[in-house]
Design an enzyme around this catalytic site. Structure first.
Site, PDB file in Angstrom:
ATOM      1  N   ASP A   7       0.861  -1.181   0.000  1.00  0.00           N
ATOM      2  CA  ASP A   7       0.000   0.000   0.000  1.00  0.00           C
ATOM      3  C   ASP A   7       0.890   1.220   0.000  1.00  0.00           C
ATOM      4  O   ASP A   7       1.995   1.185   0.548  1.00  0.00           O
ATOM      5  CB  ASP A   7      -0.912  -0.005   1.252  1.00  0.00           C
ATOM      6  CG  ASP A   7      -2.167   0.841   1.056  1.00  0.00           C
ATOM      7  OD1 ASP A   7      -2.036   2.063   0.836  1.00  0.00           O
ATOM      8  OD2 ASP A   7      -3.273   0.282   1.120  1.00  0.00           O
ATOM      9  N   ASP A  20       3.940   2.692  -4.284  1.00  0.00           N
ATOM     10  CA  ASP A  20       2.932   3.321  -5.132  1.00  0.00           C
ATOM     11  C   ASP A  20       2.797   2.422  -6.354  1.00  0.00           C
ATOM     12  O   ASP A  20       3.711   2.335  -7.179  1.00  0.00           O
ATOM     13  CB  ASP A  20       3.382   4.732  -5.529  1.00  0.00           C
ATOM     14  CG  ASP A  20       2.387   5.394  -6.483  1.00  0.00           C
ATOM     15  OD1 ASP A  20       1.447   4.704  -6.958  1.00  0.00           O
ATOM     16  OD2 ASP A  20       2.548   6.595  -6.761  1.00  0.00           O
ATOM     17  N   TYR A  55     -14.588   5.892 -13.104  1.00  0.00           N
ATOM     18  CA  TYR A  55     -14.495   4.703 -12.250  1.00  0.00           C
ATOM     19  C   TYR A  55     -15.093   3.484 -12.969  1.00  0.00           C
ATOM     20  O   TYR A  55     -14.455   2.428 -13.046  1.00  0.00           O
ATOM     21  CB  TYR A  55     -15.229   4.972 -10.943  1.00  0.00           C
ATOM     22  CG  TYR A  55     -15.144   3.838  -9.947  1.00  0.00           C
ATOM     23  CD1 TYR A  55     -13.942   3.525  -9.335  1.00  0.00           C
ATOM     24  CD2 TYR A  55     -16.275   3.090  -9.611  1.00  0.00           C
ATOM     25  CE1 TYR A  55     -13.855   2.488  -8.415  1.00  0.00           C
ATOM     26  CE2 TYR A  55     -16.197   2.055  -8.689  1.00  0.00           C
ATOM     27  CZ  TYR A  55     -14.989   1.764  -8.091  1.00  0.00           C
ATOM     28  OH  TYR A  55     -14.906   0.736  -7.185  1.00  0.00           O
ATOM     29  N   LYS A  83     -13.107   0.101 -14.076  1.00  0.00           N
ATOM     30  CA  LYS A  83     -13.424  -1.233 -13.553  1.00  0.00           C
ATOM     31  C   LYS A  83     -13.830  -2.193 -14.678  1.00  0.00           C
ATOM     32  O   LYS A  83     -13.624  -3.405 -14.572  1.00  0.00           O
ATOM     33  CB  LYS A  83     -14.509  -1.136 -12.474  1.00  0.00           C
ATOM     34  CG  LYS A  83     -14.013  -0.430 -11.198  1.00  0.00           C
ATOM     35  CD  LYS A  83     -12.827  -1.171 -10.573  1.00  0.00           C
ATOM     36  CE  LYS A  83     -12.345  -0.555  -9.270  1.00  0.00           C
ATOM     37  NZ  LYS A  83     -11.250  -1.302  -8.649  1.00  0.00           N
TER      38      LYS A  83
HETATM   39  N1  LIG Z   1     -15.838  -0.131  -0.811  1.00  0.00           N
HETATM   40  C1  LIG Z   1     -16.685  -0.307  -1.815  1.00  0.00           C
HETATM   41  O1  LIG Z   1     -17.878   0.034  -1.735  1.00  0.00           O
HETATM   42  C2  LIG Z   1     -16.219  -0.965  -3.079  1.00  0.00           C
HETATM   43  C3  LIG Z   1     -17.180  -1.507  -3.950  1.00  0.00           C
HETATM   44  C4  LIG Z   1     -16.755  -2.100  -5.143  1.00  0.00           C
HETATM   45  C5  LIG Z   1     -15.410  -2.174  -5.430  1.00  0.00           C
HETATM   46  N2  LIG Z   1     -14.504  -1.636  -4.567  1.00  0.00           N
HETATM   47  C6  LIG Z   1     -13.085  -1.749  -4.931  1.00  0.00           C
HETATM   48  O2  LIG Z   1     -12.430  -2.457  -3.927  1.00  0.00           O
HETATM   49  C7  LIG Z   1     -11.077  -2.016  -3.818  1.00  0.00           C
HETATM   50  C8  LIG Z   1     -10.766  -1.721  -2.370  1.00  0.00           C
HETATM   51  O3  LIG Z   1     -11.689  -0.791  -1.852  1.00  0.00           O
HETATM   52  P1  LIG Z   1     -11.671  -0.354  -0.317  1.00  0.00           P
HETATM   53  O4  LIG Z   1     -13.081  -0.173   0.077  1.00  0.00           O
HETATM   54  O5  LIG Z   1     -10.766  -1.236   0.444  1.00  0.00           O
HETATM   55  O6  LIG Z   1     -11.003   1.108  -0.466  1.00  0.00           O
HETATM   56  P2  LIG Z   1     -10.092   1.890   0.587  1.00  0.00           P
HETATM   57  O7  LIG Z   1     -10.113   3.315   0.127  1.00  0.00           O
HETATM   58  O8  LIG Z   1     -10.502   1.573   1.969  1.00  0.00           O
HETATM   59  O9  LIG Z   1      -8.645   1.258   0.329  1.00  0.00           O
HETATM   60  C9  LIG Z   1      -7.940   1.451  -0.866  1.00  0.00           C
HETATM   61  C10 LIG Z   1      -6.467   1.351  -0.547  1.00  0.00           C
HETATM   62  O10 LIG Z   1      -5.738   1.470  -1.759  1.00  0.00           O
HETATM   63  C11 LIG Z   1      -4.570   2.226  -1.476  1.00  0.00           C
HETATM   64  N3  LIG Z   1      -4.082   2.844  -2.712  1.00  0.00           N
HETATM   65  C12 LIG Z   1      -4.731   3.738  -3.499  1.00  0.00           C
HETATM   66  N4  LIG Z   1      -3.940   4.088  -4.508  1.00  0.00           N
HETATM   67  C13 LIG Z   1      -2.770   3.416  -4.371  1.00  0.00           C
HETATM   68  C14 LIG Z   1      -1.555   3.381  -5.095  1.00  0.00           C
HETATM   69  N5  LIG Z   1      -1.357   4.125  -6.187  1.00  0.00           N
HETATM   70  N6  LIG Z   1      -0.577   2.571  -4.672  1.00  0.00           N
HETATM   71  C15 LIG Z   1      -0.734   1.825  -3.549  1.00  0.00           C
HETATM   72  N7  LIG Z   1      -1.852   1.822  -2.811  1.00  0.00           N
HETATM   73  C16 LIG Z   1      -2.861   2.623  -3.217  1.00  0.00           C
HETATM   74  C17 LIG Z   1      -5.018   3.269  -0.465  1.00  0.00           C
HETATM   75  O11 LIG Z   1      -3.900   3.800   0.260  1.00  0.00           O
HETATM   76  C18 LIG Z   1      -5.968   2.467   0.392  1.00  0.00           C
HETATM   77  O12 LIG Z   1      -5.328   1.898   1.523  1.00  0.00           O
HETATM   78  C19 LIG Z   1     -10.949  -0.797  -4.741  1.00  0.00           C
HETATM   79  O13 LIG Z   1     -10.327  -1.203  -5.935  1.00  0.00           O
HETATM   80  C20 LIG Z   1     -12.382  -0.400  -5.011  1.00  0.00           C
HETATM   81  O14 LIG Z   1     -12.532   0.189  -6.277  1.00  0.00           O
HETATM   82  C21 LIG Z   1     -14.862  -1.044  -3.396  1.00  0.00           C
END
Ligand SMILES: NC(=O)c1ccc[n+]([C@@H]2O[C@H](COP(=O)([O-])OP(=O)(O)OC[C@H]3O[C@@H](n4cnc5c(N)ncnc54)[C@H](O)[C@@H]3O)[C@@H](O)[C@H]2O)c1
Length: 248
Positions: A33, A56, A147, A151
């Site tokens: 992360d 990153d 987005y 996806k």
């Molecule tokens: N939470 C929802 O409702 C939901 C629904 C459908 C899909 N998703 C997908 O699930 C995945 C996780 O979602 P989440 O709810 O855990 O989100 P979150 O925001 O809680 O966590 C995302 C993590 O990704 C890290 N991150 C972002 N950009 C980065 C980069 N360039 N390099 C390294 N780390 C990076 C952030 O630091 C964060 O810790 C995402 O891809 C999101 O699109 C989430």
């Protein structure tokens, strides 16, 4: 030797639970992360010796370092879970190129860079598996063109890898969750709006249930496991049925 899994976005609401559940299934997990503190906090909740790898994922050099480090320490890599992701909510008309590019960079280029860097290891091992966290939004969404597009592109990447890497013994699948209560959705709403949105959303799902992080993690653990050894190129919706068209 334990099987090894990298989970990206492992400091996040879904990534942290996915990492924990993979560890419970016997994987040595590497929590990648860019938010090191969040990844450390997630690792602290995992027994054994989880490894935190600040990176990153949009930076090819960082990705290369991450994969080299895993190869050096463990000599193998069985599973990659691409969970790092962001969302920028704008109607198409007011979408900036910067928001579009950043969304594509994190949500599509990041997973591509990581998988590209891992292919040589997988070729050597003649096995491997990737699970990409897409979203129900890949089927379309409102005011989240970038987005939804990212996806959908991630699904395209998944099925392409399933075909290209299948002969190496590598599987590629996607999990597409609907709304989950994590900090992710706080990027676009305050807490009151989020609760209102959850209520509306839940009423729209056939099961009338909100998806929880553990539901997503269970699907990932299954797809990553040998029980799914003949499943590749699939999109598993974890949506309480929200992927189905509503009856008019
Ligand atoms: N939470 C929802 O409702 C939901 C629904 C459908 C899909 N998703 C997908 O699930 C995945 C996780 O979602 P989440 O709810 O855990 O989100 P979150 O925001 O809680 O966590 C995302 C993590 O990704 C890290 N991150 C972002 N950009 C980065 C980069 N360039 N390099 C390294 N780390 C990076 C952030 O630091 C964060 O810790 C995402 O891809 C999101 O699109 C989430």
């Amino acid at each position: 030797m334990d099987k090894v899994a990298i989970v990206t976005g492992a400091g996040g609401g879904l990534g942290s639970v996915i990492a924990r559940e993979l560890a419970a299934d016997g994987f040595q997990v590497v929590l990648a992360d860019r938010d090191e503190a969040a990844a450390e906090a997630a690792a602290a909740a995992i027994p054994g010796s989880p490894v935190v790898a600040p990176a990153d994922l949009t930076d090819a050099e960082d990705v290369r370092r991450l994969v080299d480090e895993v190869a050096r320490r463990f000599g193998r890599l069985d599973v990659v879970v691409n969970s790092a992701g962001i969302e920028r909510v704008h109607p198409l008309e007011s979408m900036s190129e910067a928001d579009w590019d950043t969304t594509m960079d994190v949500n599509v280029k990041g997973p591509m860079l990581l998988c590209r860097a891992v292919v040589p290891l997988w070729r050597e091992q003649r096995s491997g598996s990737v699970v990409n966290i897409s979203s129900r939004a890949w089927l379309g969404g409102s005011a989240n063109t970038a987005y939804a597009s990212s996806k959908a592109a991630l699904v395209g990447l998944t099925v392409s890898m399933a075909v290209e890497l299948g002969p190496l013994g590598v599987r590629a699948n996607a999990v597409a969750p609907s709304f989950v209560r994590t900090l992710f959705n706080r990027q676009r709403t305050d807490i009151t709006d989020q609760e209102r949105m959850i209520e509306r959303y839940t009423a729209f799902t056939p099961l009338r249930r909100l998806v929880e992080p553990i539901d997503v993690a269970n699907a990932v653990v299954f797809l990553a496991s040998e029980r799914a050894r003949n499943i590749t190129g699939e999109v598993l919706h974890v949506c309480a049925g929200a992927q189905l068209p509503p009856i008019p």
